[in-house]
Enzyme design. Structure first.
Site, PDB file in Angstrom:
ATOM      1  CG  ASN A   1      12.539   1.609   2.154  1.00 33.69           C
ATOM      2  OD1 ASN A   1      12.855   1.549   0.963  1.00 33.69           O
ATOM      3  ND2 ASN A   1      11.985   2.690   2.704  1.00 33.69           N
ATOM      4  CD1 TRP A   2      17.463  -2.786   1.001  1.00 31.74           C
ATOM      5  CD2 TRP A   2      18.199  -3.287  -1.057  1.00 31.74           C
ATOM      6  NE1 TRP A   2      17.852  -4.108   1.004  1.00 31.74           N
ATOM      7  CE2 TRP A   2      18.309  -4.445  -0.242  1.00 31.74           C
ATOM      8  CE3 TRP A   2      18.601  -3.362  -2.393  1.00 31.74           C
ATOM      9  CZ2 TRP A   2      18.805  -5.654  -0.738  1.00 31.74           C
ATOM     10  CZ3 TRP A   2      19.089  -4.566  -2.880  1.00 31.74           C
ATOM     11  CH2 TRP A   2      19.197  -5.699  -2.048  1.00 31.74           C
ATOM     12  CE  LYS A   3      14.806   4.941   3.868  1.00 30.49           C
ATOM     13  NZ  LYS A   3      14.636   6.051   4.763  1.00 30.49           N
TER      14      LYS A   3
ATOM     15  CG  HIS B   1       8.657   5.288   3.146  1.00 29.62           C
ATOM     16  ND1 HIS B   1       9.330   6.475   3.314  1.00 29.62           N
ATOM     17  CD2 HIS B   1       9.276   4.370   3.925  1.00 29.62           C
ATOM     18  CE1 HIS B   1      10.330   6.268   4.171  1.00 29.62           C
ATOM     19  NE2 HIS B   1      10.321   5.004   4.548  1.00 29.62           N
TER      20      HIS B   1
ATOM     21  CD  GLU C   1      12.535   8.368   2.990  1.00 34.13           C
ATOM     22  OE1 GLU C   1      12.710   7.584   2.043  1.00 34.13           O
ATOM     23  OE2 GLU C   1      13.170   8.292   4.062  1.00 34.13           O
TER      24      GLU C   1
ATOM     25  CD  GLU D   1       8.763   3.151   8.190  1.00 34.35           C
ATOM     26  OE1 GLU D   1       9.729   2.411   8.345  1.00 34.35           O
ATOM     27  OE2 GLU D   1       8.617   3.871   7.188  1.00 34.35           O
TER      28      GLU D   1
ATOM     29  N   GLY E   1      15.721   7.581   9.677  1.00 36.16           N
ATOM     30  CA  GLY E   1      17.042   8.031   9.222  1.00 36.16           C
ATOM     31  C   GLY E   1      17.723   9.008  10.160  1.00 36.16           C
TER      32      GLY E   1
ATOM     33  CB  SER F   1      16.587   5.050  14.003  1.00 36.83           C
ATOM     34  OG  SER F   1      16.701   6.223  13.205  1.00 36.83           O
TER      35      SER F   1
ATOM     36  N   GLY G   1      15.388   0.880   7.160  1.00 40.08           N
ATOM     37  CA  GLY G   1      16.050   1.611   6.081  1.00 40.08           C
ATOM     38  C   GLY G   1      17.550   1.440   6.163  1.00 40.08           C
ATOM     39  N   GLY G   2      18.211   2.368   6.864  1.00 36.73           N
ATOM     40  CA  GLY G   2      19.680   2.405   6.927  1.00 36.73           C
ATOM     41  C   GLY G   2      20.323   1.061   7.239  1.00 36.73           C
TER      42      GLY G   2
HETATM   43  C1  PEP Z   1      12.455   3.658   6.499  1.00 39.65           C
HETATM   44  O1  PEP Z   1      12.830   4.422   5.638  1.00 39.65           O
HETATM   45  O2  PEP Z   1      11.432   2.989   6.332  1.00 39.65           O
HETATM   46  C2  PEP Z   1      13.235   3.586   7.723  1.00 39.65           C
HETATM   47  C3  PEP Z   1      12.688   3.042   8.774  1.00 39.65           C
HETATM   48  O3  PEP Z   1      14.492   4.115   7.691  1.00 39.65           O
HETATM   49  P1  PEP Z   1      15.599   4.044   8.861  1.00 39.65           P
HETATM   50  O4  PEP Z   1      15.637   2.620   9.344  1.00 39.65           O
HETATM   51  O5  PEP Z   1      16.874   4.437   8.176  1.00 39.65           O
HETATM   52  O6  PEP Z   1      15.195   4.985   9.906  1.00 39.65           O
END
Ligand code: PEP
Length: 254
Positions: free
Chosen positions: A12-14, A98, A100, A169, A175, A214, A235-236
């Site tokens: 997920n590049w956001k 998600h 967010e 999640e 994040g 994470s 994500g990251g």
């Molecule tokens: C996400 O946004 O779906 C996610 C899991 O982010 P991160 O890996 O950065 O925690």
């Protein structure tokens, strides 16, 4: 992981890499994962980069997803993107619900169900996200919160065992660099699978339940070893082709 289910690693590049750098990142992922034949790999760039990324990964193992979708097919919904529009651009997956979007854009359990239904009707494969807030975990409400979120859309999946995936999640892990431990993740994944089993055995056996929060090359091995963790939503660590590919490599190893 369970050898019966093919692992899925999704990035997920956001709101990152919406232009030229998206093609570089996607091409890097395609190159580094080219020999991974035991794992499905999906990248989810922002809308503005979808068409370019679909072109960049054509002929590779990498598939492309969007990060959100509006459930309506068309109409006066300024700024929105519909399932048929994602079909047009060659996208096959879409992240729905998600945290967010739940947190910042008021997405509700009902809205998540509408989007899931509409995406599936259009032939898209949803990755539907669930997960508790930190204070909900601290109050011991994790399982009940996730069950409520799951119940909002699970009946839609009844006769569609291969529909897509569910991502657990924990919001406090997204994040933050603080991942859930394998046992914490497994407890929730097992509950999700048990709930799916009440709907149908095929749904429970075939649904890939991803862990997100994470997830990185440092912790992928132990998290992916949990029996009901069938991959990850990242994500990251999906913003660097090498890191993302290293997580996919752990899934490939099984
Ligand atoms: C996400 O946004 O779906 C996610 C899991 O982010 P991160 O890996 O950065 O925690």
């Amino acid at each position: 992981m369970n050898p019966k289910r093919r692992p899925l690693i999704a990035g997920n590049w956001k709101m990152n890499h919406g232009g030229k750098t998206a093609v570089e990142l996607a091409s890097g992922v395609a190159k580094l994962t080219a020999s991974f034949d035991k794992v499905d790999v999906v990248v989810c760039p922002p809308y503005t980069a979808l068409a370019a990324v679909v072109g960049a990964v054509r002929g590779s193992r990498v598939e492309v997803g969007a990060q959100n979708v509006n459930p309506k097919p068309s109409g006066a919904y300024t700024g929105e993107i519909s399932p048929p529009m994602l079909n047009d651009v060659g996208v096959s997956w879409v992240i729905i619900g998600h945290s967010e979007r739940r947190q910042y854009y008021g997405e509700t359990d009902g809205g998540v169900a509408d989007k899931t239904r509409a995406a599936m009707e259009a032939g898209l494969r949803p990755i539907v996200c669930v997960g508790e807030l930190l204070d909900e975990r601290e109050r011991g409400e994790t399982l009940s919160v996730v069950k409520r979120q799951l119940n909002a859309f699970s009946s839609i999946l009844a006769d569609k065992p291969g529909f897509g995936a569910i991502a657990y999640e924990p919001v406090w892990a997204i994040g933050t660099g603080k991942n859930a431990g394998p046992a914490e993740a497994q407890e929730v994944h097992a509950m999700i699978r048990a709930r799916l089993r009440e709907i149908s055995a095929a749904l429970a056996d075939q649904t890939r339940i991803l862990y997100g929060g994470s997830l990185s090359p440092k912790n992928a091995k132990e998290l992916l070893a949990a029996p009901d963790v069938d991959g990850g939503l990242i994500g990251g660590a999906s913003l660097k082709a090498e890191d993302f590919a290293r997580v996919a490599e752990e899934a490939q190893r099984g």
